[in-house]
Design an enzyme around this catalytic site. Structure first.
Site, PDB file in Angstrom:
ATOM      1  N   ASP A 102      -6.895  32.136 -40.534  1.00  0.00           N
ATOM      2  CA  ASP A 102      -6.618  31.532 -41.750  1.00  0.00           C
ATOM      3  C   ASP A 102      -5.490  32.758 -42.155  1.00  0.00           C
ATOM      4  OD1 ASP A 102      -8.837  30.249 -41.098  1.00  0.00           O
ATOM      5  OD2 ASP A 102      -9.325  30.125 -43.389  1.00  0.00           O
ATOM      6  N   LYS A 165      -4.299  25.499 -47.076  1.00  0.00           N
ATOM      7  CA  LYS A 165      -5.453  25.964 -47.626  1.00  0.00           C
ATOM      8  C   LYS A 165      -5.384  26.426 -49.141  1.00  0.00           C
ATOM      9  CE  LYS A 165      -8.990  29.875 -46.717  1.00  0.00           C
ATOM     10  NZ  LYS A 165      -9.323  30.954 -45.819  1.00  0.00           N
ATOM     11  N   LYS A 195      -7.938  22.484 -46.750  1.00  0.00           N
ATOM     12  CA  LYS A 195      -9.349  23.229 -46.990  1.00  0.00           C
ATOM     13  C   LYS A 195      -9.073  23.779 -48.275  1.00  0.00           C
ATOM     14  CE  LYS A 195     -11.489  27.637 -45.546  1.00  0.00           C
ATOM     15  NZ  LYS A 195     -11.500  28.702 -44.585  1.00  0.00           N
TER      16      LYS A 195
END
Length: 238
Positions: A102, A165, A195
């Site tokens: 991430d 995200k 996300k």
């Protein structure tokens, strides 16, 4: 990729199903090896999709038979790392056992409208961890305008990201919102997943994010969320 659910469909999800959307997360700077071991055990017990930890906590021991992936943050939390450093950090994380990375974009570049630079930053990390390894791109949506969110999501898809995200959970502007998740999903369509992270603390929060288009949730208080409660201490939660 999981399609967006209707509100009625999302509301019908049970705790076990929602658990499979969750990256069970521990990113506090004071986290210890013992804390991470407890995180892994809790993730296995709850049935979450993965755990998400800082790269310095690797390598990890996942118990045999535990269906838990390992996600690691990169360029976290500011995103103000050189692309070469982000790429090296991501590659090392994969070498040490991570399944997913991430990464945080350069938010300032996005604010300045330099989306080509954002794309190049993401592409550098993508090149270091080629598919089928999973790359999620943290855009810090609360710090961006709608137009900037769209531009960053387009850059992420063009660079080959698997997910966009919302948030680190550490930015003072805030975390995930239903509006941001819905806009992100509308922008990426079927080319990437979304996300939601940062402030997803209750079961209702989780359902709202899933209904808006999220197929993964970053949650630090997973046990409380899945039990239908709100964590007593949500300060600094991811």
């Amino acid at each position: 990729m999981t399609s967006t659910l209707s509100l009625d469909s999302a509301s019908s999800l049970d705790a076990a199903t929602v658990a499979r959307y969750i990256d069970h997360t521990l990113l506090k700077p004071e986290a210890t090896d013992a804390d991470v071991a407890a995180l892994i055990a809790e993730a296995a017990e709850l049935g979450t999709y993965s755990i998400c930890v800082s790269p310095s906590m690797l390598p990890l021991r996942i118990p045999a038979g535990a269906d838990v992936k390992v996600a690691v943050v990169c360029g976290f939390p500011s995103g103000k790392h050189h692309s070469v450093i982000k790429a090296a950090e991501a590659a090392l994380a994969i070498e040490q056992g991570a399944d997913e990375v991430d990464m945080v974009i350069d938010i300032g570049a996005a604010k300045a409208g330099r989306f080509d630079d954002v794309q190049a930053d993401i592409a550098a990390v993508r090149a270091a961890i080629p598919a089928p390894l999973v790359l999620k791109v943290i855009i810090e949506s609360a710090a961006l305008t709608d137009a900037e969110i769209v531009g960053v999501c387009q850059a992420s898809v063009a660079a080959g990201a698997d997910f966009v995200k919302t948030s680190t959970g550490f930015h003072p502007a805030g975390g995930a919102t239903v509006h941001a998740v819905r806009l992100m999903k509308q922008t990426v369509g079927d080319r990437a997943e979304v996300k939601a992270s940062g402030g997803v603390r209750s079961f209702d929060d989780a359902l709202a994010m899933i209904e808006a288009g999220a197929t993964r949730l970053g949650v630090s208080g997973s046990a409380a969320l899945l039990s239908g409660a709100t964590p007593a201490d949500a300060a600094g939660s991811y």
